[in-house]
Enzyme design. Structure first.
Site, PDB file in Angstrom:
ATOM      1  N   CYS A  78      40.510  37.093  58.132  1.00 65.86           N
ATOM      2  CA  CYS A  78      41.553  36.711  57.484  1.00 65.86           C
ATOM      3  C   CYS A  78      42.803  37.222  58.358  1.00 65.86           C
ATOM      4  CB  CYS A  78      41.665  37.461  56.176  1.00 65.86           C
ATOM      5  SG  CYS A  78      42.985  36.885  55.202  1.00 65.86           S
ATOM      6  N   CYS A 136      46.143  43.187  54.412  1.00 61.76           N
ATOM      7  CA  CYS A 136      45.882  43.867  53.304  1.00 61.76           C
ATOM      8  C   CYS A 136      45.222  45.041  53.675  1.00 61.76           C
ATOM      9  CB  CYS A 136      45.294  43.039  52.189  1.00 61.76           C
ATOM     10  SG  CYS A 136      45.995  41.408  52.059  1.00 61.76           S
ATOM     11  N   CYS A 176      33.759  32.212  40.288  1.00 57.33           N
ATOM     12  CA  CYS A 176      34.949  32.663  41.047  1.00 57.33           C
ATOM     13  C   CYS A 176      34.734  32.455  42.449  1.00 57.33           C
ATOM     14  CB  CYS A 176      35.354  33.976  40.690  1.00 57.33           C
ATOM     15  SG  CYS A 176      37.101  34.320  41.332  1.00 57.33           S
ATOM     16  N   CYS A 211      45.061  34.057  36.710  1.00 54.41           N
ATOM     17  CA  CYS A 211      44.281  35.336  36.833  1.00 54.41           C
ATOM     18  C   CYS A 211      44.861  36.100  37.784  1.00 54.41           C
ATOM     19  CB  CYS A 211      42.635  34.963  37.485  1.00 54.41           C
ATOM     20  SG  CYS A 211      41.701  36.443  37.903  1.00 54.41           S
ATOM     21  N   ARG A 268      39.901  42.289  33.098  1.00 60.80           N
ATOM     22  CA  ARG A 268      38.710  42.439  33.553  1.00 60.80           C
ATOM     23  C   ARG A 268      38.581  43.955  34.313  1.00 60.80           C
ATOM     24  NH1 ARG A 268      38.835  38.182  36.718  1.00 60.80           N
ATOM     25  NH2 ARG A 268      37.972  37.084  34.731  1.00 60.80           N
TER      26      ARG A 268
END
Ligand code: SAM
Ligand code: DTB
Ligand code: SF4
Length: 332
Positions: A67, A71, A111, A202, A274
């Site tokens: 990616c 992050c 998901c 979400c 969650r």
């Protein structure tokens, strides 16, 4: 043991529960005596949900690693040396086959996550086919693919996408310490596109990244003051990944984690909160406190995207001990 499905009759409506929260009000709740905070959170939970039902979601990484985003927590960033092997986008049929297995094991929401900054035009046909195929199994569909423009969001909605996961991750103040390749405002733009397209939102974050309590409170206030509450609010506990900048973060103190769950429940009464990444490092007692504080959704299965999760046997045993049953898809 396969977790049996039961009906959830209480489909929450979100607009009625929204009010503006100040950071001071939220901080006072977060800092209240633990018993007072938990009592209030549990009352809010009972007013809005069956307290003994927890929704089960299952994750699949449909495109792993490589990616371009940086992050600081993520095993999949090309900026870090986590040792993870990057892969291409998975075949559509394989995704559908995996979803079927998850459904047969009791998951109601599937998901699918991709390690992208945003989907490329050439990827959209395959991603749309995945949504259509998983939807046809009778499952709720969720995707997390990075930033979306409004046309991409509309296309996914048309394919039958129920939810889009896009986390704000932390407070606006702390965001730049964790991610530099995109901004907090970029996240809000995608969330607005998702909302405008009619897909359910979400959105949550991660705790245990070296942030302070004020950041956890600010993050939850930012979520609670969105034009509409996210229907799902994942609270992840950092899974420290070797080779990432956050590998050495001090673990969050469990009581602080439970406080974060309780505050999420009070601020967003009708959202599914969650108990997300990090459960392998939690005791059964800590998870039980989280369920009492208002958490009512988990990821099931022994992997999340790339990291570990407790697995079905452990979760079935925990649910049995706590008298918790899985929630079925609510009638819409
Ligand atoms: N690339 C997409 C994105 O960032 O929106 C989707 C996938 S990303 C892995 C989804 C979320 O997983 C992140 O926003 C973050 O909140 C969570 N996450 C990733 N790595 C984590 C870790 N090591 N511990 C806890 N949560 C993590
Ligand atoms: C979310 O908030 N947590 C999930 C889901 N949304 C996509 C992801 C957790 C990832 C944990 C680290 C890993 O498996 O690599
Ligand atoms: Fe990429 Fe998402 Fe990981 Fe960030 S969290 S590096 S955007 S996969």
């Amino acid at each position: 043991m396969t977790l049996k499905l039961q009906r959830n009759d209480a489909e929450p409506t979100h607009a009625a529960s929204r009010r503006h929260w100040t950071v001071e009000e939220a901080r006072a709740l977060y800092d209240a005596p633990f018993n007072d905070l938990l009592f209030q959170a549990h009352c809010v939970h009972r007013e809005n949900f069956d307290p003994n039902r927890v929704q089960l979601s299952r994750l699949l990484s449909i495109k792993t690693g490589g990616c371009p985003e940086d992050c600081g927590y993520c095993s999949q960033s090309a900026h870090h040396e986590s040792g993870l092997k990057a892969s291409k986008l998975m075949e559509v049929q394989r995704v559908i086959d995996e979803a079927r297995k998850a459904r047969n094991a009791g998951a109601t929401r599937y998901c699918m996550g991709a390690a992208w900054r945003s989907p490329k035009a050439r990827d959209m046909d395959a991603v749309v086919a995945m949504v259509e195929g998983v939807k046809a199994l009778g499952m709720e569909t969720c995707m997390t693919l990075g930033m979306l423009d409004i046309d991409q969001a509309r296309r996914l909605k048309q394919a039958g996408l129920d939810y889009y996961n896009h986390n704000i991750d932390t407070s606006e103040r702390y965001y730049g310490e964790i991610i530099t390749t995109r901004s907090f405002a970029d996240r809000l733009d995608t969330l607005a596109n998702v909302r405008d397209s009619g897909i359910k939102v979400c959105c949550g974050g991660i705790v245990g990244m070296g942030e302070e309590a004020v950041d956890r409170v600010d993050m939850l206030v930012a979520l609670a003051n969105l034009p509409e509450h996210p229907e799902s609010v994942p609270i992840n506990m950092l899974i420290p990944i070797d080779g990432t900048p956050l590998a050495g973060s001090a673990p969050i103190e469990p009581i602080e984690f439970v406080r974060t769950i309780a505050l999420a429940r009070i601020l967003m009464p009708k959202s599914h909160v969650r108990l997300s990444a990090g459960r392998t490092a939690m005791s059964d007692e800590m998870q039980a406190l989280c369920f009492f504080a208002g958490a009512n959704s988990i990821f099931v299965g022994d992997t999340l995207l790339t990291a570990g999760n407790p697995g079905e046997d452990k979760d079935s045993a925990l649910f049995r001990r706590l008298g918790i049953a899985p929630m079925e898809i609510a009638a819409s």
